[in-house]
Motif scaffolding. Structure first.
Motif, PDB file in Angstrom:
ATOM      1  N   ILE A 146       0.850  -1.192   0.000  1.00 25.44           N
ATOM      2  CA  ILE A 146       0.000   0.000   0.000  1.00 25.44           C
ATOM      3  C   ILE A 146       0.887   1.245   0.000  1.00 25.44           C
ATOM      4  O   ILE A 146       1.912   1.283   0.674  1.00 25.44           O
ATOM      5  CB  ILE A 146      -0.895   0.022   1.262  1.00 25.44           C
ATOM      6  N   GLY A 147       0.496   2.277  -0.722  1.00 22.82           N
ATOM      7  CA  GLY A 147       1.228   3.540  -0.691  1.00 22.82           C
ATOM      8  C   GLY A 147       0.810   4.375   0.498  1.00 22.82           C
ATOM      9  O   GLY A 147      -0.306   4.244   1.019  1.00 22.82           O
ATOM     10  N   SER A 148       1.683   5.272   0.943  1.00 20.74           N
ATOM     11  CA  SER A 148       1.341   6.103   2.104  1.00 20.74           C
ATOM     12  C   SER A 148       0.173   7.036   1.792  1.00 20.74           C
ATOM     13  O   SER A 148      -0.735   7.222   2.614  1.00 20.74           O
ATOM     14  CB  SER A 148       2.560   6.899   2.582  1.00 20.74           C
ATOM     15  N   GLY A 149       0.128   7.612   0.599  1.00 20.66           N
ATOM     16  CA  GLY A 149      -0.999   8.455   0.220  1.00 20.66           C
ATOM     17  C   GLY A 149      -2.291   7.672   0.140  1.00 20.66           C
ATOM     18  O   GLY A 149      -3.386   8.207   0.375  1.00 20.66           O
ATOM     19  N   GLU A 150      -2.179   6.387  -0.166  1.00 18.03           N
ATOM     20  CA  GLU A 150      -3.353   5.526  -0.268  1.00 18.03           C
ATOM     21  C   GLU A 150      -4.058   5.372   1.078  1.00 18.03           C
ATOM     22  O   GLU A 150      -5.263   5.068   1.124  1.00 18.03           O
ATOM     23  CB  GLU A 150      -2.927   4.158  -0.806  1.00 18.03           C
ATOM     24  N   LEU A 151      -3.341   5.588   2.176  1.00 15.76           N
ATOM     25  CA  LEU A 151      -3.946   5.483   3.499  1.00 15.76           C
ATOM     26  C   LEU A 151      -5.004   6.562   3.739  1.00 15.76           C
ATOM     27  O   LEU A 151      -5.735   6.501   4.728  1.00 15.76           O
ATOM     28  CB  LEU A 151      -2.877   5.565   4.590  1.00 15.76           C
ATOM     29  N   GLN A 152      -5.099   7.520   2.844  1.00 15.22           N
ATOM     30  CA  GLN A 152      -6.151   8.533   2.949  1.00 15.22           C
ATOM     31  C   GLN A 152      -7.503   8.003   2.468  1.00 15.22           C
ATOM     32  O   GLN A 152      -8.526   8.674   2.644  1.00 15.22           O
ATOM     33  CB  GLN A 152      -5.756   9.764   2.131  1.00 15.22           C
ATOM     34  N   GLU A 153      -7.511   6.815   1.882  1.00 19.16           N
ATOM     35  CA  GLU A 153      -8.750   6.215   1.376  1.00 19.16           C
ATOM     36  C   GLU A 153      -9.497   5.516   2.519  1.00 19.16           C
ATOM     37  O   GLU A 153      -8.934   4.676   3.227  1.00 19.16           O
ATOM     38  CB  GLU A 153      -8.435   5.197   0.275  1.00 19.16           C
ATOM     39  N   GLY A 154     -10.770   5.827   2.673  1.00 19.40           N
ATOM     40  CA  GLY A 154     -11.556   5.229   3.748  1.00 19.40           C
ATOM     41  C   GLY A 154     -11.695   3.729   3.651  1.00 19.40           C
ATOM     42  O   GLY A 154     -11.771   3.031   4.675  1.00 19.40           O
ATOM     43  N   LEU A 155     -11.727   3.203   2.428  1.00 23.37           N
ATOM     44  CA  LEU A 155     -11.886   1.765   2.237  1.00 23.37           C
ATOM     45  C   LEU A 155     -10.740   0.992   2.875  1.00 23.37           C
ATOM     46  O   LEU A 155     -10.940  -0.152   3.330  1.00 23.37           O
ATOM     47  CB  LEU A 155     -11.977   1.457   0.738  1.00 23.37           C
ATOM     48  N   VAL A 156      -9.557   1.594   2.917  1.00 21.63           N
ATOM     49  CA  VAL A 156      -8.425   0.930   3.563  1.00 21.63           C
ATOM     50  C   VAL A 156      -8.764   0.609   5.016  1.00 21.63           C
ATOM     51  O   VAL A 156      -8.543  -0.503   5.512  1.00 21.63           O
ATOM     52  CB  VAL A 156      -7.155   1.792   3.487  1.00 21.63           C
ATOM     53  N   TRP A 157      -9.347   1.580   5.710  1.00 24.70           N
ATOM     54  CA  TRP A 157      -9.598   1.415   7.143  1.00 24.70           C
ATOM     55  C   TRP A 157     -10.767   0.488   7.411  1.00 24.70           C
ATOM     56  O   TRP A 157     -10.824  -0.183   8.459  1.00 24.70           O
ATOM     57  CB  TRP A 157      -9.768   2.791   7.796  1.00 24.70           C
ATOM     58  N   GLU A 158     -11.701   0.380   6.481  1.00 20.57           N
ATOM     59  CA  GLU A 158     -12.736  -0.648   6.613  1.00 20.57           C
ATOM     60  C   GLU A 158     -12.106  -2.040   6.549  1.00 20.57           C
ATOM     61  O   GLU A 158     -12.483  -2.950   7.308  1.00 20.57           O
ATOM     62  CB  GLU A 158     -13.783  -0.486   5.510  1.00 20.57           C
ATOM     63  N   ALA A 159     -11.159  -2.206   5.633  1.00 23.00           N
ATOM     64  CA  ALA A 159     -10.472  -3.491   5.525  1.00 23.00           C
ATOM     65  C   ALA A 159      -9.607  -3.758   6.755  1.00 23.00           C
ATOM     66  O   ALA A 159      -9.498  -4.910   7.204  1.00 23.00           O
ATOM     67  CB  ALA A 159      -9.604  -3.512   4.262  1.00 23.00           C
ATOM     68  N   VAL A 160      -9.000  -2.721   7.301  1.00 23.78           N
ATOM     69  CA  VAL A 160      -8.203  -2.867   8.517  1.00 23.78           C
ATOM     70  C   VAL A 160      -9.075  -3.389   9.654  1.00 23.78           C
ATOM     71  O   VAL A 160      -8.707  -4.323  10.390  1.00 23.78           O
ATOM     72  CB  VAL A 160      -7.543  -1.525   8.898  1.00 23.78           C
TER      73      VAL A 160
END
Length: 281
Positions: A146-160
């Motif tokens: 994952i890219g660091s800028g990609e962590l701004q995507e909400g879907l990432v945190w749903e998957a987390v």
């Protein structure tokens, strides 16, 4: 440095040379983020992953997803160097009749485990693969870059959240934390705060390392493999454009192509000789 570490260092240099050659030949691509993750991919493909290039769809292979799909030259160069397809294909990056698309495509490129590119989706796909391994009683592991800028995507945190709920200790996220994205620095575009603390708050096992120290990367993956009852994330601190002096930590090299003189200089810095990696025809 032992023989294995010396070989990994040589491989990382060759990988960077192929990345630059691909992008220069194509006249398009994303050198900055591909170069920042080259050391991570070196350890993944030459030390960590349980894979068989002769059998790309082997059911028990480890899975690798490049969620930040625009960095695909690092994936394509790794796959070619491991023998999934001929090195000559690297000279046809982004060509309409080639097998190497602008983002990874599992239907066109041997060794690509899933089609990625729309930022934020990779970890959700990865958790699905990790769940499938558990349900099918298979031992493969799933890795998601994952890219660091990609962590701004909400879907990432749903998957987390979901990955922690299911205690997917066969899942390892890898954050290529170079601090830059298309429009500028992460902290200027949308500050991420204490990223390690955020992942810990979601009950992930957090491992931080220097993303250009091959020994440290190897140790991080070993720790992730030994972790039980929770997914792991390796937060790798990296430098965008690593290995090329005029590209390093420069947001302008996110999607820019080196001209002929810049290419010669970059190859000389990486390989020590401009023709050391004449692999693309």
């Amino acid at each position: 440095m032992n023989d294995h570490e010396d070989a990994l260092n040589r491989t990382a240099a060759e990988l960077r040379g192929n990345i630059l050659t691909m992008i220069h030949t194509a006249g398009s691509g994303h050198p900055g983020s591909a170069l920042s993750s080259a050391d991570l991919f070196t350890v993944l493909y030459w030390d960590e992953l349980n894979i068989d290039p002769a059998n790309p769809r082997w059911p028990d292979r480890d899975r690798l997803l490049l969620s930040k799909g625009h960095a695909c030259p690092v994936l394509y160069a790794s796959l070619a160097m491991k023998g999934y397809f001929g090195l000559e294909h690297l000279g046809r990056l982004r060509q309409i009749d080639g097998i190497l698309q602008g983002h990874p495509d599992m239907n066109k490129t041997p060794g690509v485990d899933y089609t990625t590119g729309s930022l934020g989706h990779g970890l959700s796909i990865g958790l699905g693969m990790a769940l499938a391994a558990r349900l099918d009683e298979r031992m493969y592991r799933t890795y998601v870059v994952i890219g660091s800028g990609e962590l701004q995507e909400g879907l990432v945190w749903e998957a987390v959240m979901a990955s922690a709920k299911w205690r997917l200790d066969n899942l390892c996220a890898i954050v290529d934390f170079n601090g830059l994205q298309l429009d500028g620095r992460n902290d200027d575009v949308m500050p991420l705060g204490d990223v390690a603390a955020k992942w810990r708050a979601f009950d992930w096992h957090v491992i931080e390392c220097d993303g250009h120290d091959l020994a440290a990367i190897r140790e991080a993956f070993a720790e992730a493999r030994q972790t039980s009852d929770s997914p792991s994330v390796v937060i790798a601190r990296t430098t965008k454009g690593k290995g090329v002096s005029f590209m390093e930590d420069e947001v302008g090299w996110h999607g820019r192509v080196p001209d002929d003189e810049q290419f010669r200089q970059a190859m000389a810095e990486i390989t020590g000789a401009t023709d050391a990696l004449s692999l693309i025809h």
